[in-house]
Structure formats: structure tokens, C-alpha cells
Design a protein around this motif. Structure first.
Motif, PDB file in Angstrom:
ATOM      1  N   ASP A  45      10.666  22.061  65.660  1.00  0.00           N
ATOM      2  CA  ASP A  45      12.192  21.920  65.915  1.00  0.00           C
ATOM      3  C   ASP A  45      12.812  23.017  66.271  1.00  0.00           C
ATOM      4  OD1 ASP A  45      10.827  19.485  66.287  1.00  0.00           O
ATOM      5  OD2 ASP A  45      11.401  18.394  64.533  1.00  0.00           O
ATOM      6  N   GLN A  46      12.901  23.391  64.686  1.00  0.00           N
ATOM      7  CA  GLN A  46      14.454  24.671  65.594  1.00  0.00           C
ATOM      8  C   GLN A  46      13.800  25.128  66.447  1.00  0.00           C
ATOM      9  OE1 GLN A  46      13.293  25.837  61.202  1.00  0.00           O
ATOM     10  NE2 GLN A  46      15.606  25.740  60.618  1.00  0.00           N
ATOM     11  N   VAL A  47      12.278  25.836  66.765  1.00  0.00           N
ATOM     12  CA  VAL A  47      12.016  27.100  67.451  1.00  0.00           C
ATOM     13  C   VAL A  47      12.657  26.194  69.028  1.00  0.00           C
ATOM     14  CG1 VAL A  47      10.248  27.613  68.640  1.00  0.00           C
ATOM     15  CG2 VAL A  47      10.242  27.684  67.147  1.00  0.00           C
ATOM     16  N   GLY A  48      12.346  24.797  68.748  1.00  0.00           N
ATOM     17  CA  GLY A  48      12.154  23.611  70.322  1.00  0.00           C
ATOM     18  C   GLY A  48      13.219  23.463  71.052  1.00  0.00           C
ATOM     19  N   GLU A  49      14.561  23.544  69.953  1.00  0.00           N
ATOM     20  CA  GLU A  49      15.878  23.990  70.309  1.00  0.00           C
ATOM     21  C   GLU A  49      16.717  24.871  70.619  1.00  0.00           C
ATOM     22  OE1 GLU A  49      19.740  22.511  70.658  1.00  0.00           O
ATOM     23  OE2 GLU A  49      18.134  21.155  70.153  1.00  0.00           O
ATOM     24  N   LYS A  50      16.199  26.067  69.967  1.00  0.00           N
ATOM     25  CA  LYS A  50      16.664  27.508  70.408  1.00  0.00           C
ATOM     26  C   LYS A  50      15.867  27.570  71.765  1.00  0.00           C
ATOM     27  CE  LYS A  50      15.982  32.259  68.504  1.00  0.00           C
ATOM     28  NZ  LYS A  50      17.641  32.279  69.074  1.00  0.00           N
ATOM     29  N   ALA A  83      15.386  25.076  74.001  1.00  0.00           N
ATOM     30  CA  ALA A  83      16.667  24.313  74.962  1.00  0.00           C
ATOM     31  C   ALA A  83      17.631  24.763  75.142  1.00  0.00           C
ATOM     32  CB  ALA A  83      16.550  22.884  74.055  1.00  0.00           C
ATOM     33  N   GLN A  84      18.032  25.202  74.266  1.00  0.00           N
ATOM     34  CA  GLN A  84      19.812  25.851  74.254  1.00  0.00           C
ATOM     35  C   GLN A  84      19.371  26.865  75.155  1.00  0.00           C
ATOM     36  OE1 GLN A  84      20.445  27.041  70.477  1.00  0.00           O
ATOM     37  NE2 GLN A  84      21.416  25.679  69.504  1.00  0.00           N
TER      38      GLN A  84
END
Length: 169
Positions: free
Chosen positions: A150-155, A157-158
Motif C-alpha cells: 500500500d505504501q509503494v502504491g501510494e508513492k 499514485a502520488q
């Protein structure tokens, strides 16, 4: 001397992050060969790589911090020239990049399709390549950054917040 050790997490092109679970000698056609035994993360899939053929098959260590920075630099690029070429040729070029195992080339595929998604609706094949490149890159970034999926996905996505999917504005 082996380049890798049992327990190392390494990247095998087009399969993603793998773990070296053993180094074994096996008889192949009456000749003894020494292999790395790899297990693809999240699966029971096993891959045998002959010691001495690591570079030939593209087996490599997880990307460095500098490579992580370079990957996010590639993802942030927006001045992309999309060549007018046939889908077959473009598809082959992108699949070659995915198969290379290079995090930079995976980032290029992810970036190109993510940006293209803002200009047109992606075909089924384009969406599959986007998904494959993203999954392979996310797997490796999770290990390199010690982040959750999730953290990588968020990074990621940003990085693409400025790209509005075609037809949603």
C-alpha cells in the motif's frame, strides 16, 4: 565463489522478486552443474539458474537507493514522445522492456502507459502490460524501500496525481 547466497532476495526478469532458497548440484545429461534454486515470492514457483549464467539470464540484486531515486525520476517525466508505430511493434518493444528486468525500463513502461491513459482509453493489451510492469516494480520497491504494498502504491499514485484518466474530466 557464488555471486549470491542462500537467503538473498534477487530479481529474476519478468518474474520479479525471488529468494535464493538453495544452491544445489544436479546431474544434467551426465554432467554435474551447480544451480541457484529460486522461489518466486508469493508463489511456489521454482526457477533453476546455473551458477555462472546469472548475467546471461538477468539475475540481479534488488535495486539500490540511487536506482530507486532514478526510477521515481523516470516516473515523474512527462515530456514523452509517443511514436506512431504499429501496435505489434510497440507491444514487442514494451514486452522487451518488461522482460529485461531493468527497474528503469519497467518504470518507463509504467510511466508511458500511465501518461497515455490520460490521452486515450487503453486497450486490453496495454492495460495488461501496464499492470505487469506496475506489479513487478511494486514488488521490488517494497523490498528496496522496506515499504508495504500500500505504501509503494501510494508513492506511485502520488507520482501520477497530475494525470487525469481520459474521459473522466
Amino acid at each position: 565463489m557464488s555471486k549470491f547466497r542462500v537467503g538473498d532476495l534477487v530479481v529474476y526478469p519478468a518474474q520479479g522478486v525471488t529468494e535464493i532458497t538453495a544452491i544445489e548440484t544436479r546431474d544434467v545429461g551426465g554432467i554435474q552443474h551447480v544451480f541457484y534454486i529460486l522461489r518466486v515470492q508469493g508463489t511456489e514457483k521454482r526457477i533453476l539458474v546455473p551458477i555462472g549464467k546469472e548475467e546471461h539470464v538477468g539475475l540481479r540484486h534488488i535495486m539500490s537507493d540511487a536506482e530507486v531515486d532514478e526510477v521515481f525520476g523516470v516516473l515523474a517525466e512527462r515530456d514523452i514522445l509517443f511514436e506512431q508505430e504499429t501496435w505489434n511493434r510497440r507491444s514487442r518493444r514494451y514486452m522487451d522492456k518488461i522482460g529485461s528486468g531493468s527497474p528503469i525500463q519497467l518504470a518507463e513502461v509504467l510511466r508511458d502507459f500511465s501518461v497515455l491513459k490520460g490521452r486515450k482509453i487503453l486497450s486490453f493489451g496495454e492495460r495488461k502490460m501496464l499492470e505487469l510492469a506496475r506489479n513487478l516494480l511494486v514488488q521490488e520497491l517494497m523490498v528496496a524501500l522496506e515499504f508495504t504494498e500500500d505504501q509503494v502504491g501510494e508513492k506511485i499514485a502520488q507520482t501520477f496525481e497530475d494525470v487525469v484518466p481520459f474521459g473522466t474530466d
